[in-house]
Design a protein around this motif. Structure first.
Motif, mmCIF file in Angstrom:
data_model
loop_
_atom_site.group_PDB
_atom_site.id
_atom_site.type_symbol
_atom_site.label_atom_id
_atom_site.label_comp_id
_atom_site.label_asym_id
_atom_site.label_seq_id
_atom_site.Cartn_x
_atom_site.Cartn_y
_atom_site.Cartn_z
ATOM 1 N N LEU A 161 5.529 4.327 2.076
ATOM 2 C CA LEU A 161 6.027 5.520 2.761
ATOM 3 C C LEU A 161 6.758 5.141 4.044
ATOM 4 O O LEU A 161 7.818 5.687 4.356
ATOM 5 C CB LEU A 161 4.859 6.454 3.078
ATOM 6 N N ALA A 162 6.210 4.185 4.777
ATOM 7 C CA ALA A 162 6.869 3.732 6.001
ATOM 8 C C ALA A 162 8.237 3.135 5.703
ATOM 9 O O ALA A 162 9.215 3.383 6.427
ATOM 10 C CB ALA A 162 5.986 2.708 6.716
ATOM 11 N N SER A 166 0.846 -1.189 0.000
ATOM 12 C CA SER A 166 0.000 0.000 0.000
ATOM 13 C C SER A 166 0.881 1.239 0.000
ATOM 14 O O SER A 166 2.083 1.176 0.270
ATOM 15 C CB SER A 166 -0.900 0.006 1.240
ATOM 16 N N HIS A 167 0.265 2.392 -0.310
ATOM 17 C CA HIS A 167 1.027 3.642 -0.289
ATOM 18 C C HIS A 167 1.592 3.913 1.100
ATOM 19 O O HIS A 167 2.730 4.372 1.238
ATOM 20 C CB HIS A 167 0.131 4.811 -0.721
ATOM 21 N N LYS A 168 0.811 3.619 2.138
ATOM 22 C CA LYS A 168 1.281 3.829 3.508
ATOM 23 C C LYS A 168 2.475 2.937 3.822
ATOM 24 O O LYS A 168 3.441 3.369 4.457
ATOM 25 C CB LYS A 168 0.146 3.563 4.500
#
Length: 277
Positions: A65-66, A60-62
């Protein structure tokens, strides 16, 4: 009787941020520019490759990013470790993993592990390594100091003679308070070769200032080839020597490295192992 109806408008839900539909080349250029501005070198160099890997793994995008932010944090930690070790000014590289514990059978592995964890430094407890020359004192001193520096602590290694010379020069230049303050702010002072040279009264008193400034507040780890009973020869004044011993032994971890040469034993064992193989 009429009831008044509130005409206060209901707050609208926050609109999602407007995102630009950038092409891949434009997105990569924007990433590089933004990361330079924000001082994120690891994200700048790794973001594109990590984005490709994230797409393949359907993150996922999250999650993506993490991953990139954690990579930046890990790299900063690594750079901080290198910087702390460099600032400590160790004369050579020594690590606990390289120390042959068979040379000190009276040093339990649990004790060494406790010292490596650095908890004693946080409590301001001293460490004293006593033994003849070549018995592994300096190896342990540097290795424990390196472990402390890599854990983020401010560490400085210095020989007793070099420290005393620095203090005398600072006193002559009327900068003694600044130098004493700098040493007082360290989390760990690694003081090597205590007892190797005789100190004149002035040098002994200046060194005592450093020890007093750190007493029960910040740790000193020292290595000496002389037992405590002979420290009077180093500090010339018996009362000053007794005060130094008192401060460096209160709540201290004291390790006796003995008289057998660590270097000779390590070399002998290595040759035997090579012969057997």
């Amino acid at each position: 009787m009429t009831t008044k109806t509130s005409t206060k408008p209901t707050p609208a839900a926050a609109a999602p941020p407007a995102l630009s539909a950038l092409s891949d080349p434009a997105a990569e250029a924007a990433i590089h520019t933004a990361c330079r501005t924000l001082l994120l070198p690891t994200v700048r160099t790794e973001a594109v490759a990590m984005a490709t890997a994230a797409a393949k793994q359907r993150l996922s995008h999250k999650a993506f990013l993490a991953e990139v932010l954690l990579a930046e944090c890990d790299e900063r930690d690594a750079r901080r470790q290198v910087r702390r070790v460099k600032e400590a000014k160790f004369p050579r590289t020594k690590r606990l993993t390289e120390f042959d514990t068979r040379a000190l059978p009276d040093l339990p592995p649990a004790t060494l592990a406790h010292l490596a964890s650095g908890g004693w430094i946080d409590k301001g407890e001293p460490l004293v390594l006593l033994g003849d020359s070549g018995t592994g004192k300096t190896h342990l001193l540097i290795a424990l100091g390196t472990a402390a520096a890599e854990q983020g602590r401010r560490v400085r290694y210095v020989t007793t003679a070099a420290l005393v010379n620095e203090l005398v020069e600072a006193a002559d230049d009327k900068e003694l308070s600044r130098v004493v303050g700098r040493y007082a702010r360290l989390d760990l002072l690694c003081l090597d070769e205590l007892g190797y040279v005789h100190l004149d009264p002035r040098g002994a008193e200046l060194l005592f200032q450093i020890i007093t400034a750190r007493e029960e507040r910040a740790s000193i780890a020292c290595a000496s080839n002389a037992p405590f009973s002979e420290w009077g020869a180093t500090f010339t004044d018996p009362r000053l020597a007794a005060a130094v011993v008192d401060r460096l032994t209160f709540n201290a971890h004291i390790i006796q490295t003995g008289s057998a040469s660590y270097r000779l034993n390590a070399t002998t064992r290595a040759r035997k192992e090579n012969t057997m193989t």
